[in-house]
Each structure stands twice: as structure tokens, then as C-alpha cells.
Design a protein around this motif. Structure first.
Motif, short mmCIF file in Angstrom:
data_model
loop_
_atom_site.label_atom_id
_atom_site.label_comp_id
_atom_site.label_asym_id
_atom_site.label_seq_id
_atom_site.Cartn_x
_atom_site.Cartn_y
_atom_site.Cartn_z
N SER A 14 46.27 50.99 52.82
CA SER A 14 45.53 50.29 51.70
C SER A 14 46.68 49.29 51.33
O SER A 14 46.31 48.20 50.75
CB SER A 14 45.45 51.29 50.59
OG SER A 14 46.31 52.05 50.09
N PHE A 15 48.01 49.52 51.41
CA PHE A 15 48.91 48.76 50.70
C PHE A 15 49.32 47.37 51.90
O PHE A 15 49.65 46.32 51.55
CB PHE A 15 50.33 49.49 50.65
CG PHE A 15 50.47 50.23 49.58
CD1 PHE A 15 50.89 49.64 48.26
CD2 PHE A 15 50.35 51.54 49.44
CE1 PHE A 15 50.71 50.41 46.98
CE2 PHE A 15 50.39 52.29 48.32
CZ PHE A 15 50.95 51.59 47.20
N ILE A 16 49.03 47.64 53.24
CA ILE A 16 48.95 46.75 54.08
C ILE A 16 47.94 45.62 53.94
O ILE A 16 47.98 44.51 54.03
CB ILE A 16 49.03 47.23 55.38
CG1 ILE A 16 50.21 48.20 55.88
CG2 ILE A 16 48.87 46.28 56.62
CD1 ILE A 16 50.12 48.78 57.25
N VAL A 17 46.67 46.35 53.65
CA VAL A 17 45.62 45.24 53.24
C VAL A 17 46.08 44.38 52.02
O VAL A 17 45.77 43.14 52.07
CB VAL A 17 44.38 46.32 52.90
CG1 VAL A 17 43.27 45.23 52.13
CG2 VAL A 17 43.81 46.67 54.05
N SER A 36 36.83 56.32 51.69
CA SER A 36 37.01 55.84 50.09
C SER A 36 37.45 54.43 50.11
O SER A 36 38.13 53.93 51.01
CB SER A 36 37.96 56.85 49.39
OG SER A 36 38.17 56.37 48.13
N LYS A 37 36.66 53.64 49.14
CA LYS A 37 37.23 52.36 48.82
C LYS A 37 37.98 52.12 47.50
O LYS A 37 38.27 51.09 47.12
CB LYS A 37 36.12 51.47 49.02
CG LYS A 37 35.16 51.24 50.28
CD LYS A 37 34.46 50.20 50.17
CE LYS A 37 33.68 50.44 51.52
NZ LYS A 37 32.55 49.18 51.28
N ASP A 38 38.52 53.19 47.07
CA ASP A 38 39.17 53.31 45.68
C ASP A 38 40.48 52.37 45.81
O ASP A 38 40.53 51.60 44.49
CB ASP A 38 39.73 54.64 45.33
CG ASP A 38 38.71 55.80 45.03
OD1 ASP A 38 37.62 55.34 44.84
OD2 ASP A 38 38.86 56.82 45.20
N TYR A 39 41.12 51.96 46.66
CA TYR A 39 42.29 51.10 46.84
C TYR A 39 41.75 49.99 47.67
O TYR A 39 43.02 49.04 47.93
CB TYR A 39 43.40 51.75 47.59
CG TYR A 39 43.86 53.12 46.98
CD1 TYR A 39 43.94 53.05 45.47
CD2 TYR A 39 43.87 54.42 47.53
CE1 TYR A 39 44.50 54.45 44.95
CE2 TYR A 39 44.15 55.72 47.05
CZ TYR A 39 44.59 55.59 45.63
OH TYR A 39 44.71 56.76 44.97
N LEU A 40 40.57 49.72 47.58
CA LEU A 40 40.06 48.45 48.50
C LEU A 40 39.20 47.64 47.56
O LEU A 40 37.91 47.40 48.12
CB LEU A 40 39.69 48.72 49.72
CG LEU A 40 40.44 49.50 50.64
CD1 LEU A 40 39.54 50.08 52.00
CD2 LEU A 40 41.75 48.73 51.19
N VAL A 205 56.87 53.14 50.71
CA VAL A 205 55.61 52.36 51.27
C VAL A 205 55.90 50.63 51.30
O VAL A 205 55.54 50.16 52.36
CB VAL A 205 54.58 52.95 50.75
CG1 VAL A 205 54.21 52.46 49.34
CG2 VAL A 205 53.19 52.41 51.49
N SER A 206 56.53 50.39 50.36
CA SER A 206 56.20 48.75 50.43
C SER A 206 57.43 48.31 51.45
O SER A 206 57.16 47.29 52.05
CB SER A 206 56.81 48.24 49.00
OG SER A 206 58.13 48.79 48.68
#
Length: 330
Positions: A14-17, A36-40, A205-206
Motif C-alpha cells: 500500500s505504501f508502494i502504491v 481490503s481497500k482501506d489504504y487504497l 517501511v518508507s
């Protein structure tokens, strides 16, 4: 430029997106119907359902697509049955790459997210040394074996522009496994395993996301790059920083012997099979926690990719706690 990201609904994916959107890519998030699309939530994201378990279905699902880049971040870190690791992590990778090749997709770079776990406990005696490319991987977990098998299969794919990233323990907002330790310390208890010195490494993660996009631009075909924040920590450092970031609640620190961990994870595995629910206390976790050396050499990533870790453990733990608290997880 069009980019496809598998595992897009997951922690790292999700962070890559988000970064792909920020950099102006036409971003396609590969998900399952149940994802889940919570972070998208960004309206600029294009979604595509992919079945990584079937080469033929992937060919059908991708036949009207064309991507310049692919980041393969999908995978399983916990499974009830060991065979599922190979089915998801190894066979899923094979199916995806084979489908891309059948369709003659004009891929400029394929980045595979592997893991430091593929190395196993190859250097457990002092003095510790950095893990380097000359070391022979000896994974001691089903997860690590499945990732290594995927890497080895990629090596057989001639003229395919793949790059492999091997991050150490990835933590940060949205992460759920390390979060259990945050939650435990919030609840006044810290658990440690083993009485011998343990050298461990982390990567925020970043910084993994940073490495992904550097690999897309500069990664050499067939190369593997270890990722960490460049530091080596002792086993208590992570707990101490969590404790500090939480405002120093009173706590009890329990250090359990390895043999007790073996009993606990064996019971956890047994309970998981009975209930049908994956538990964090399993045999893979036993091998991970008992391992005393988690060093890795990030020099190739620095020299070849221009990778520069931005977040050290103290800052990363603080940012993680802030996010967990803001979201009501803590």
C-alpha cells in the motif's frame, strides 16, 4: 509510465502504491476480490483482480494490459500449512512471470520483494560479520525457503529484467506483527527470548519503498540487494524505544529460555491447525526468534542504487506509535 503492484492492499504494497501515485505513474493495484481497500483510497488508483494461483487465469486477466514496471510485493508471511508458503510465494511468482512472458509484456524492470529470511542462521557464532553475496543461503523457515525458491527460479529466466530486494524486519504504520510487541508493552509486559546476545536489524517501511523505486530506475538485472537502516541493534533496544515512545508505562520484562519458546510455538501451531486460524506463535516464529544474528550488508544497495536509509529505529518507533495511537490501535 504504467506500473503494476501486486500485494497492493498489504502493509508494504500500500505504501508502494502511494509513492507510485506521488511520482506520477499510472498506477495499477493488483488485489484479490476479498482484499481490503482501506489504504487504497486515492481515486487515481486503477484496480485489477489477479489470481496468482493460476498461470492461465493470469494470462486471461492481463491480456488487455501493458505495463512498463512490475513490483511483486504479494506473498504470505504466515500459513497454517508449510506447503502454502511454496504455493503462494514460489508458485505465485512463477505464474506471474510466466504470464507476463507469454503475453510478451514489454517490462523494463520487475522488482521482487524477497526477505533477509532466505539467509537463515548461517553465521551464529561471534564475532558477527556482515552477510555478503558470497554466503550460501540456508533458510531455516518455510517462509524463507519459499522466497529463496522463487529467487532461484527467477535466475532461470533468461533475458527477464528482474531485481531482488531482501529487506530485514520491516516495521512502521499499518504493520501488524511487530505491533503485537507495541501492544504488549502498552499492556505492561515485554517478552524476550534467549539469554545470549542477539544482533538484530530493522528497516522502516518508507526506506523499503525508497529502495523499490531506486531498483526500478537503477537496479541491475539479476542482482540482490539487502535492506536495513544500516545499524545493528541488540534485542532489548526495540523494546526500550517502544517503552520510551509510549511514555514509559510501568512494565515487567520477561526473558524466556529457548526451550520454553519451543513449547509455546509448538502449542500455537497445534491450536492453529485445530481452529483453522493462523497464529503468530508458530514453528517459523520459533526459528526467527531463536536466531541470534540478523545482520546484513547494504553496501551494494548504497553503491549501486544510491540507497540512503532515512529513518533510524528511534524515529521509526516514534512515528509508528503516533500512527497506532491516532488510529486507535494503542
Amino acid at each position: 509510465m504504467k506500473i503494476l503492484i501486486t500485494g497492493a492492499s498489504g502493509f508494504i504494497g500500500s505504501f508502494i502504491v502511494e509513492e507510485a501515485i506521488r511520482q506520477g505513474f499510472e498506477t495499477w493495484a493488483a488485489i484479490r476480490r476479498s482484499s481490503s481497500k482501506d489504504y487504497l483510497q486515492d481515486p487515481r488508483i486503477h484496480f485489477i483482480e489477479l489470481d496468482l494461483s493460476s498461470e492461465s487465469k493470469l494470462v486471461e486477466q492481463l491480456q488487455n494490459c501493458s505495463f512498463d514496471y512490475v513490483v511483486h510485493a504479494a506473498g504470505a508471511t504466515k500459513c497454517l500449512n508449510k506447503a502454502d508458503f511454496a504455493r503462494i510465494n514460489t508458485e505465485g511468482t512463477k505464474n506471474l512471470v510466466t504470464a507476463l512472458r507469454i503475453l510478451q509484456m514489454p517490462i523494463q524492470r520487475f522488482v521482487f520483494i524477497s526477505s533477509l529470511s532466505i539467509m537463515g542462521a548461517i553465521r551464529e557464532k561471534l564475532p558477527y560479520q556482515e552477510i555478503c553475496e558470497t554466503d550460501t543461503p540456508q533458510p531455516n523457515t518455510a517462509y524463507g525457503k519459499s522466497k529463496l525458491q522463487a529467487e532461484q527460479w527467477l535466475d532461470t529466466q533468461k533475458d527477464f529484467p528482474y531485481v531482488i530486494l531482501r529487506p530485514t524486519g520491516v516495521y512502521g504504520p499499518r504493520e501488524k506483527d511487530y505491533f503485537l510487541q507495541f501492544k504488549s508493552i502498552k499492556g505492561h509486559t515485554d517478552f524476550a527470548v534467549g539469554h545470549q546476545r542477539q544482533d538484530i536489524t530493522f528497516v522502516y517501511v518508507s526506506d523499503v519503498v525508497q529502495a523499490v523505486f531506486l531498483a526500478l530506475e537503477k537496479g541491475k538485472t539479476g542482482r540482490r540487494y539487502f535492506l536495513s537502516d544500516g545499524e545493528v541493534y541488540q534485542s532489548a533496544d526495540f523494546s526500550n524505544l517502544i517503552h520510551e515512545a509510549l511514555g514509559r508505562p510501568w512494565w515487567i520484562r520477561i526473558t524466556a529460555p529457548i526451550w520454553l519458546l519451543r513449547i509455546v510455538t509448538t502449542c500455537g501451531e497445534w491450536i492453529g491447525h485445530i481452529t483453522g486460524k493462523v497464529t503468530a506463535l508458530n514453528n517459523d516464529k520459533f526459528n526467527i526468534l531463536k536466531q541470534r544474528n540478523w545482520r546484513c550488508d547494504i553496501t551494494p544497495a548504497i553503491n549501486e542504487l544510491g540507497y540512503k536509509p532515512q529513518v533510524k529505529l528511534e524515529e521509526g518507533v516514534r512515528k509508528s506509535v503516533e500512527w497506532y495511537q491516532a488510529k486507535g490501535w494503542l
